[in-house]
Design an enzyme around this catalytic site. Sequence first.
Site, PDB file in Angstrom:
ATOM      1  N   SER A 163      44.434  52.386  37.921  1.00 25.03           N
ATOM      2  CA  SER A 163      43.433  51.644  37.149  1.00 25.03           C
ATOM      3  C   SER A 163      42.613  52.582  36.281  1.00 25.03           C
ATOM      4  O   SER A 163      42.026  53.547  36.774  1.00 25.03           O
ATOM      5  CB  SER A 163      42.446  50.938  38.084  1.00 25.03           C
ATOM      6  OG  SER A 163      43.074  49.899  38.753  1.00 25.03           O
TER       7      SER A 163
ATOM      8  N   HIS B 118      45.485  47.874  33.334  1.00 26.54           N
ATOM      9  CA  HIS B 118      46.900  48.187  33.576  1.00 26.54           C
ATOM     10  C   HIS B 118      47.735  47.581  32.433  1.00 26.54           C
ATOM     11  O   HIS B 118      47.709  46.369  32.232  1.00 26.54           O
ATOM     12  CB  HIS B 118      47.376  47.576  34.895  1.00 26.54           C
ATOM     13  CG  HIS B 118      46.852  48.257  36.122  1.00 26.54           C
ATOM     14  ND1 HIS B 118      47.535  49.255  36.762  1.00 26.54           N
ATOM     15  CD2 HIS B 118      45.720  48.083  36.818  1.00 26.54           C
ATOM     16  CE1 HIS B 118      46.831  49.663  37.814  1.00 26.54           C
ATOM     17  NE2 HIS B 118      45.728  48.957  37.869  1.00 26.54           N
TER      18      HIS B 118
ATOM     19  N   HIS C 145      50.147  45.215  42.877  1.00 29.61           N
ATOM     20  CA  HIS C 145      49.280  45.352  44.041  1.00 29.61           C
ATOM     21  C   HIS C 145      49.528  44.241  45.040  1.00 29.61           C
ATOM     22  O   HIS C 145      49.830  43.110  44.673  1.00 29.61           O
ATOM     23  CB  HIS C 145      47.812  45.290  43.603  1.00 29.61           C
ATOM     24  CG  HIS C 145      47.425  46.329  42.603  1.00 29.61           C
ATOM     25  ND1 HIS C 145      47.572  46.142  41.253  1.00 29.61           N
ATOM     26  CD2 HIS C 145      46.905  47.573  42.764  1.00 29.61           C
ATOM     27  CE1 HIS C 145      47.157  47.232  40.610  1.00 29.61           C
ATOM     28  NE2 HIS C 145      46.750  48.116  41.504  1.00 29.61           N
TER      29      HIS C 145
ATOM     30  N   TYR D  21      47.210  42.799  46.588  1.00 32.03           N
ATOM     31  CA  TYR D  21      46.165  41.768  46.410  1.00 32.03           C
ATOM     32  C   TYR D  21      46.516  40.748  45.343  1.00 32.03           C
ATOM     33  O   TYR D  21      45.873  39.708  45.237  1.00 32.03           O
ATOM     34  CB  TYR D  21      44.788  42.395  46.147  1.00 32.03           C
ATOM     35  CG  TYR D  21      44.672  43.238  44.893  1.00 32.03           C
ATOM     36  CD1 TYR D  21      44.694  42.664  43.632  1.00 32.03           C
ATOM     37  CD2 TYR D  21      44.513  44.614  44.984  1.00 32.03           C
ATOM     38  CE1 TYR D  21      44.575  43.439  42.483  1.00 32.03           C
ATOM     39  CE2 TYR D  21      44.387  45.397  43.854  1.00 32.03           C
ATOM     40  CZ  TYR D  21      44.417  44.799  42.601  1.00 32.03           C
ATOM     41  OH  TYR D  21      44.313  45.571  41.488  1.00 32.03           O
ATOM     42  N   GLU D  22      47.539  41.029  44.544  1.00 32.54           N
ATOM     43  CA  GLU D  22      48.008  40.030  43.586  1.00 32.54           C
ATOM     44  C   GLU D  22      48.930  39.011  44.261  1.00 32.54           C
ATOM     45  O   GLU D  22      49.431  38.098  43.602  1.00 32.54           O
ATOM     46  CB  GLU D  22      48.749  40.718  42.438  1.00 32.54           C
ATOM     47  CG  GLU D  22      47.848  41.597  41.595  1.00 32.54           C
ATOM     48  CD  GLU D  22      48.632  42.437  40.602  1.00 32.54           C
ATOM     49  OE1 GLU D  22      48.890  41.961  39.503  1.00 32.54           O
ATOM     50  OE2 GLU D  22      49.003  43.587  40.959  1.00 32.54           O
TER      51      GLU D  22
ATOM     52  N   ALA E 232      42.381  54.669  41.456  1.00 36.91           N
ATOM     53  CA  ALA E 232      40.920  54.671  41.496  1.00 36.91           C
ATOM     54  C   ALA E 232      40.530  54.365  42.936  1.00 36.91           C
ATOM     55  O   ALA E 232      41.189  53.561  43.600  1.00 36.91           O
ATOM     56  CB  ALA E 232      40.379  53.603  40.557  1.00 36.91           C
TER      57      ALA E 232
ATOM     58  N   MET F 212      43.183  50.381  47.121  1.00 34.11           N
ATOM     59  CA  MET F 212      44.023  49.199  47.377  1.00 34.11           C
ATOM     60  C   MET F 212      45.464  49.392  46.915  1.00 34.11           C
ATOM     61  O   MET F 212      46.138  48.408  46.573  1.00 34.11           O
ATOM     62  CB  MET F 212      43.422  47.983  46.653  1.00 34.11           C
ATOM     63  CG  MET F 212      41.963  47.712  46.973  1.00 34.11           C
ATOM     64  SD  MET F 212      41.331  46.359  45.960  1.00 34.11           S
ATOM     65  CE  MET F 212      39.559  46.492  46.299  1.00 34.11           C
ATOM     66  N   SER F 213      45.944  50.622  46.893  1.00 31.77           N
ATOM     67  CA  SER F 213      47.293  50.841  46.363  1.00 31.77           C
ATOM     68  C   SER F 213      47.918  52.077  47.003  1.00 31.77           C
ATOM     69  O   SER F 213      47.487  52.526  48.065  1.00 31.77           O
ATOM     70  CB  SER F 213      47.227  51.021  44.837  1.00 31.77           C
ATOM     71  OG  SER F 213      46.569  52.220  44.510  1.00 31.77           O
TER      72      SER F 213
ATOM     73  N   ASN G 260      33.265  55.251  42.450  1.00 34.56           N
ATOM     74  CA  ASN G 260      31.991  54.661  42.908  1.00 34.56           C
ATOM     75  C   ASN G 260      31.765  55.101  44.353  1.00 34.56           C
ATOM     76  O   ASN G 260      32.722  55.358  45.079  1.00 34.56           O
ATOM     77  CB  ASN G 260      32.073  53.125  42.844  1.00 34.56           C
ATOM     78  CG  ASN G 260      33.278  52.594  43.621  1.00 34.56           C
ATOM     79  OD1 ASN G 260      34.396  52.584  43.112  1.00 34.56           O
ATOM     80  ND2 ASN G 260      33.049  52.199  44.855  1.00 34.56           N
TER      81      ASN G 260
ATOM     82  N   HIS H 155      34.464  46.073  38.915  1.00 34.55           N
ATOM     83  CA  HIS H 155      35.688  46.632  38.321  1.00 34.55           C
ATOM     84  C   HIS H 155      35.357  47.336  37.004  1.00 34.55           C
ATOM     85  O   HIS H 155      35.966  48.360  36.667  1.00 34.55           O
ATOM     86  CB  HIS H 155      36.724  45.511  38.110  1.00 34.55           C
ATOM     87  CG  HIS H 155      38.078  46.011  37.698  1.00 34.55           C
ATOM     88  ND1 HIS H 155      38.831  46.881  38.468  1.00 34.55           N
ATOM     89  CD2 HIS H 155      38.820  45.781  36.583  1.00 34.55           C
ATOM     90  CE1 HIS H 155      39.973  47.152  37.840  1.00 34.55           C
ATOM     91  NE2 HIS H 155      39.985  46.495  36.697  1.00 34.55           N
TER      92      HIS H 155
HETATM   93  N1  HPA Z   1      37.081  50.219  47.401  1.00 35.95           N
HETATM   94  C1  HPA Z   1      38.393  49.919  47.266  1.00 35.95           C
HETATM   95  N2  HPA Z   1      39.081  50.156  46.157  1.00 35.95           N
HETATM   96  C2  HPA Z   1      38.441  50.743  45.136  1.00 35.95           C
HETATM   97  C3  HPA Z   1      37.086  51.091  45.203  1.00 35.95           C
HETATM   98  C4  HPA Z   1      36.372  50.814  46.395  1.00 35.95           C
HETATM   99  O1  HPA Z   1      35.158  51.079  46.541  1.00 35.95           O
HETATM  100  N3  HPA Z   1      36.757  51.647  44.002  1.00 35.95           N
HETATM  101  C5  HPA Z   1      37.899  51.651  43.260  1.00 35.95           C
HETATM  102  N4  HPA Z   1      38.915  51.110  43.938  1.00 35.95           N
END
Ligand code: HPA
Length: 277
Positions: free
Chosen positions: A36, A67, A89, A91-92, A119, A216-217, A240, A252
């Site tokens: 990402s 993406h 992903h 989550y999709e 990310a 998440m990947s 973050n 995001h």
């Molecule tokens: N958590 C999960 N996935 C992420 C985060 C997060 O804080 N930041 C970027 N991808």
Amino acid sequence: MSDRSAFGAAAAREAAAAIRARVGDFRPVAAIVLGSGLGGLAARIHAPTVVPYGEIPGFPRATVAGHAGELLAGTLAGRPVLALAGRFHMYEGHEAALAAFPARVVHALGAPVLILSNAAGGIRASLAPGSLMLIEDHLNLMFRNPLVGRVEPGDERFPDMSDPYDPVLRALARSVADARGIALESGVYAALSGPSYETPAEVRMLGRLGADAVGMSTVPEVLVARAIGLRVLGVSCVTNPGAGLSETPITHAEVIETTARAAARFEALVEGVVAAL
Ligand code: HPA
């Protein structure tokens, strides 16, 4: 949900044949999955052939903001590489075998090395937003494994995971970072399915479990890569503080903004690694 073998070795050969019809006799030294907001590396690839995911059998179109959804074949630092701008992903709603399918496809195209980027939220206090983290190891908290089911021809049934992130490639990344003055942290990446970000309690739990960053990947691709003999390098861009570690909510948009800040360092690191392959 499709059957797992839809994303197995035969499907990967079919996808590779469609790509080869576009790129010709191309022998990549590595394939790079752009996480990402990290798609800017694609612009550094010289004279790329661009293959939209819609033209690759088995690939859905990438749907997440940040993406692009295309495969590029060209040269980076004078070396032939494949780049995947966009990933699939869990989550999709995709199953783990699809999330990992690009690893099979680049292997079928002859890439010996898979460079995975993502990310991630920072858990360890020293991982400020904008930090790059070399992935040393991971925690698979997706509770899915793309290797479950029939063994694909050529797969290891019980892949060893005692050193999934190739130690030689990690040492190479470290020496490139030192030579180019790029700050490079290292740590353990915890993968959760998402798409919701974690709660503060979950972030505290992850810290106690030994995670330094959370995302998440990446883990599905690593599991398949190890089963088929692809060497892996993983780099997280910390975007973050994990939930509860700062006053502000996680968005995001913030994730994408922070990757933009880290992009030049990320790209220089990957370019240096590829140059040495
Ligand atoms: N958590 C999960 N996935 C992420 C985060 C997060 O804080 N930041 C970027 N991808």
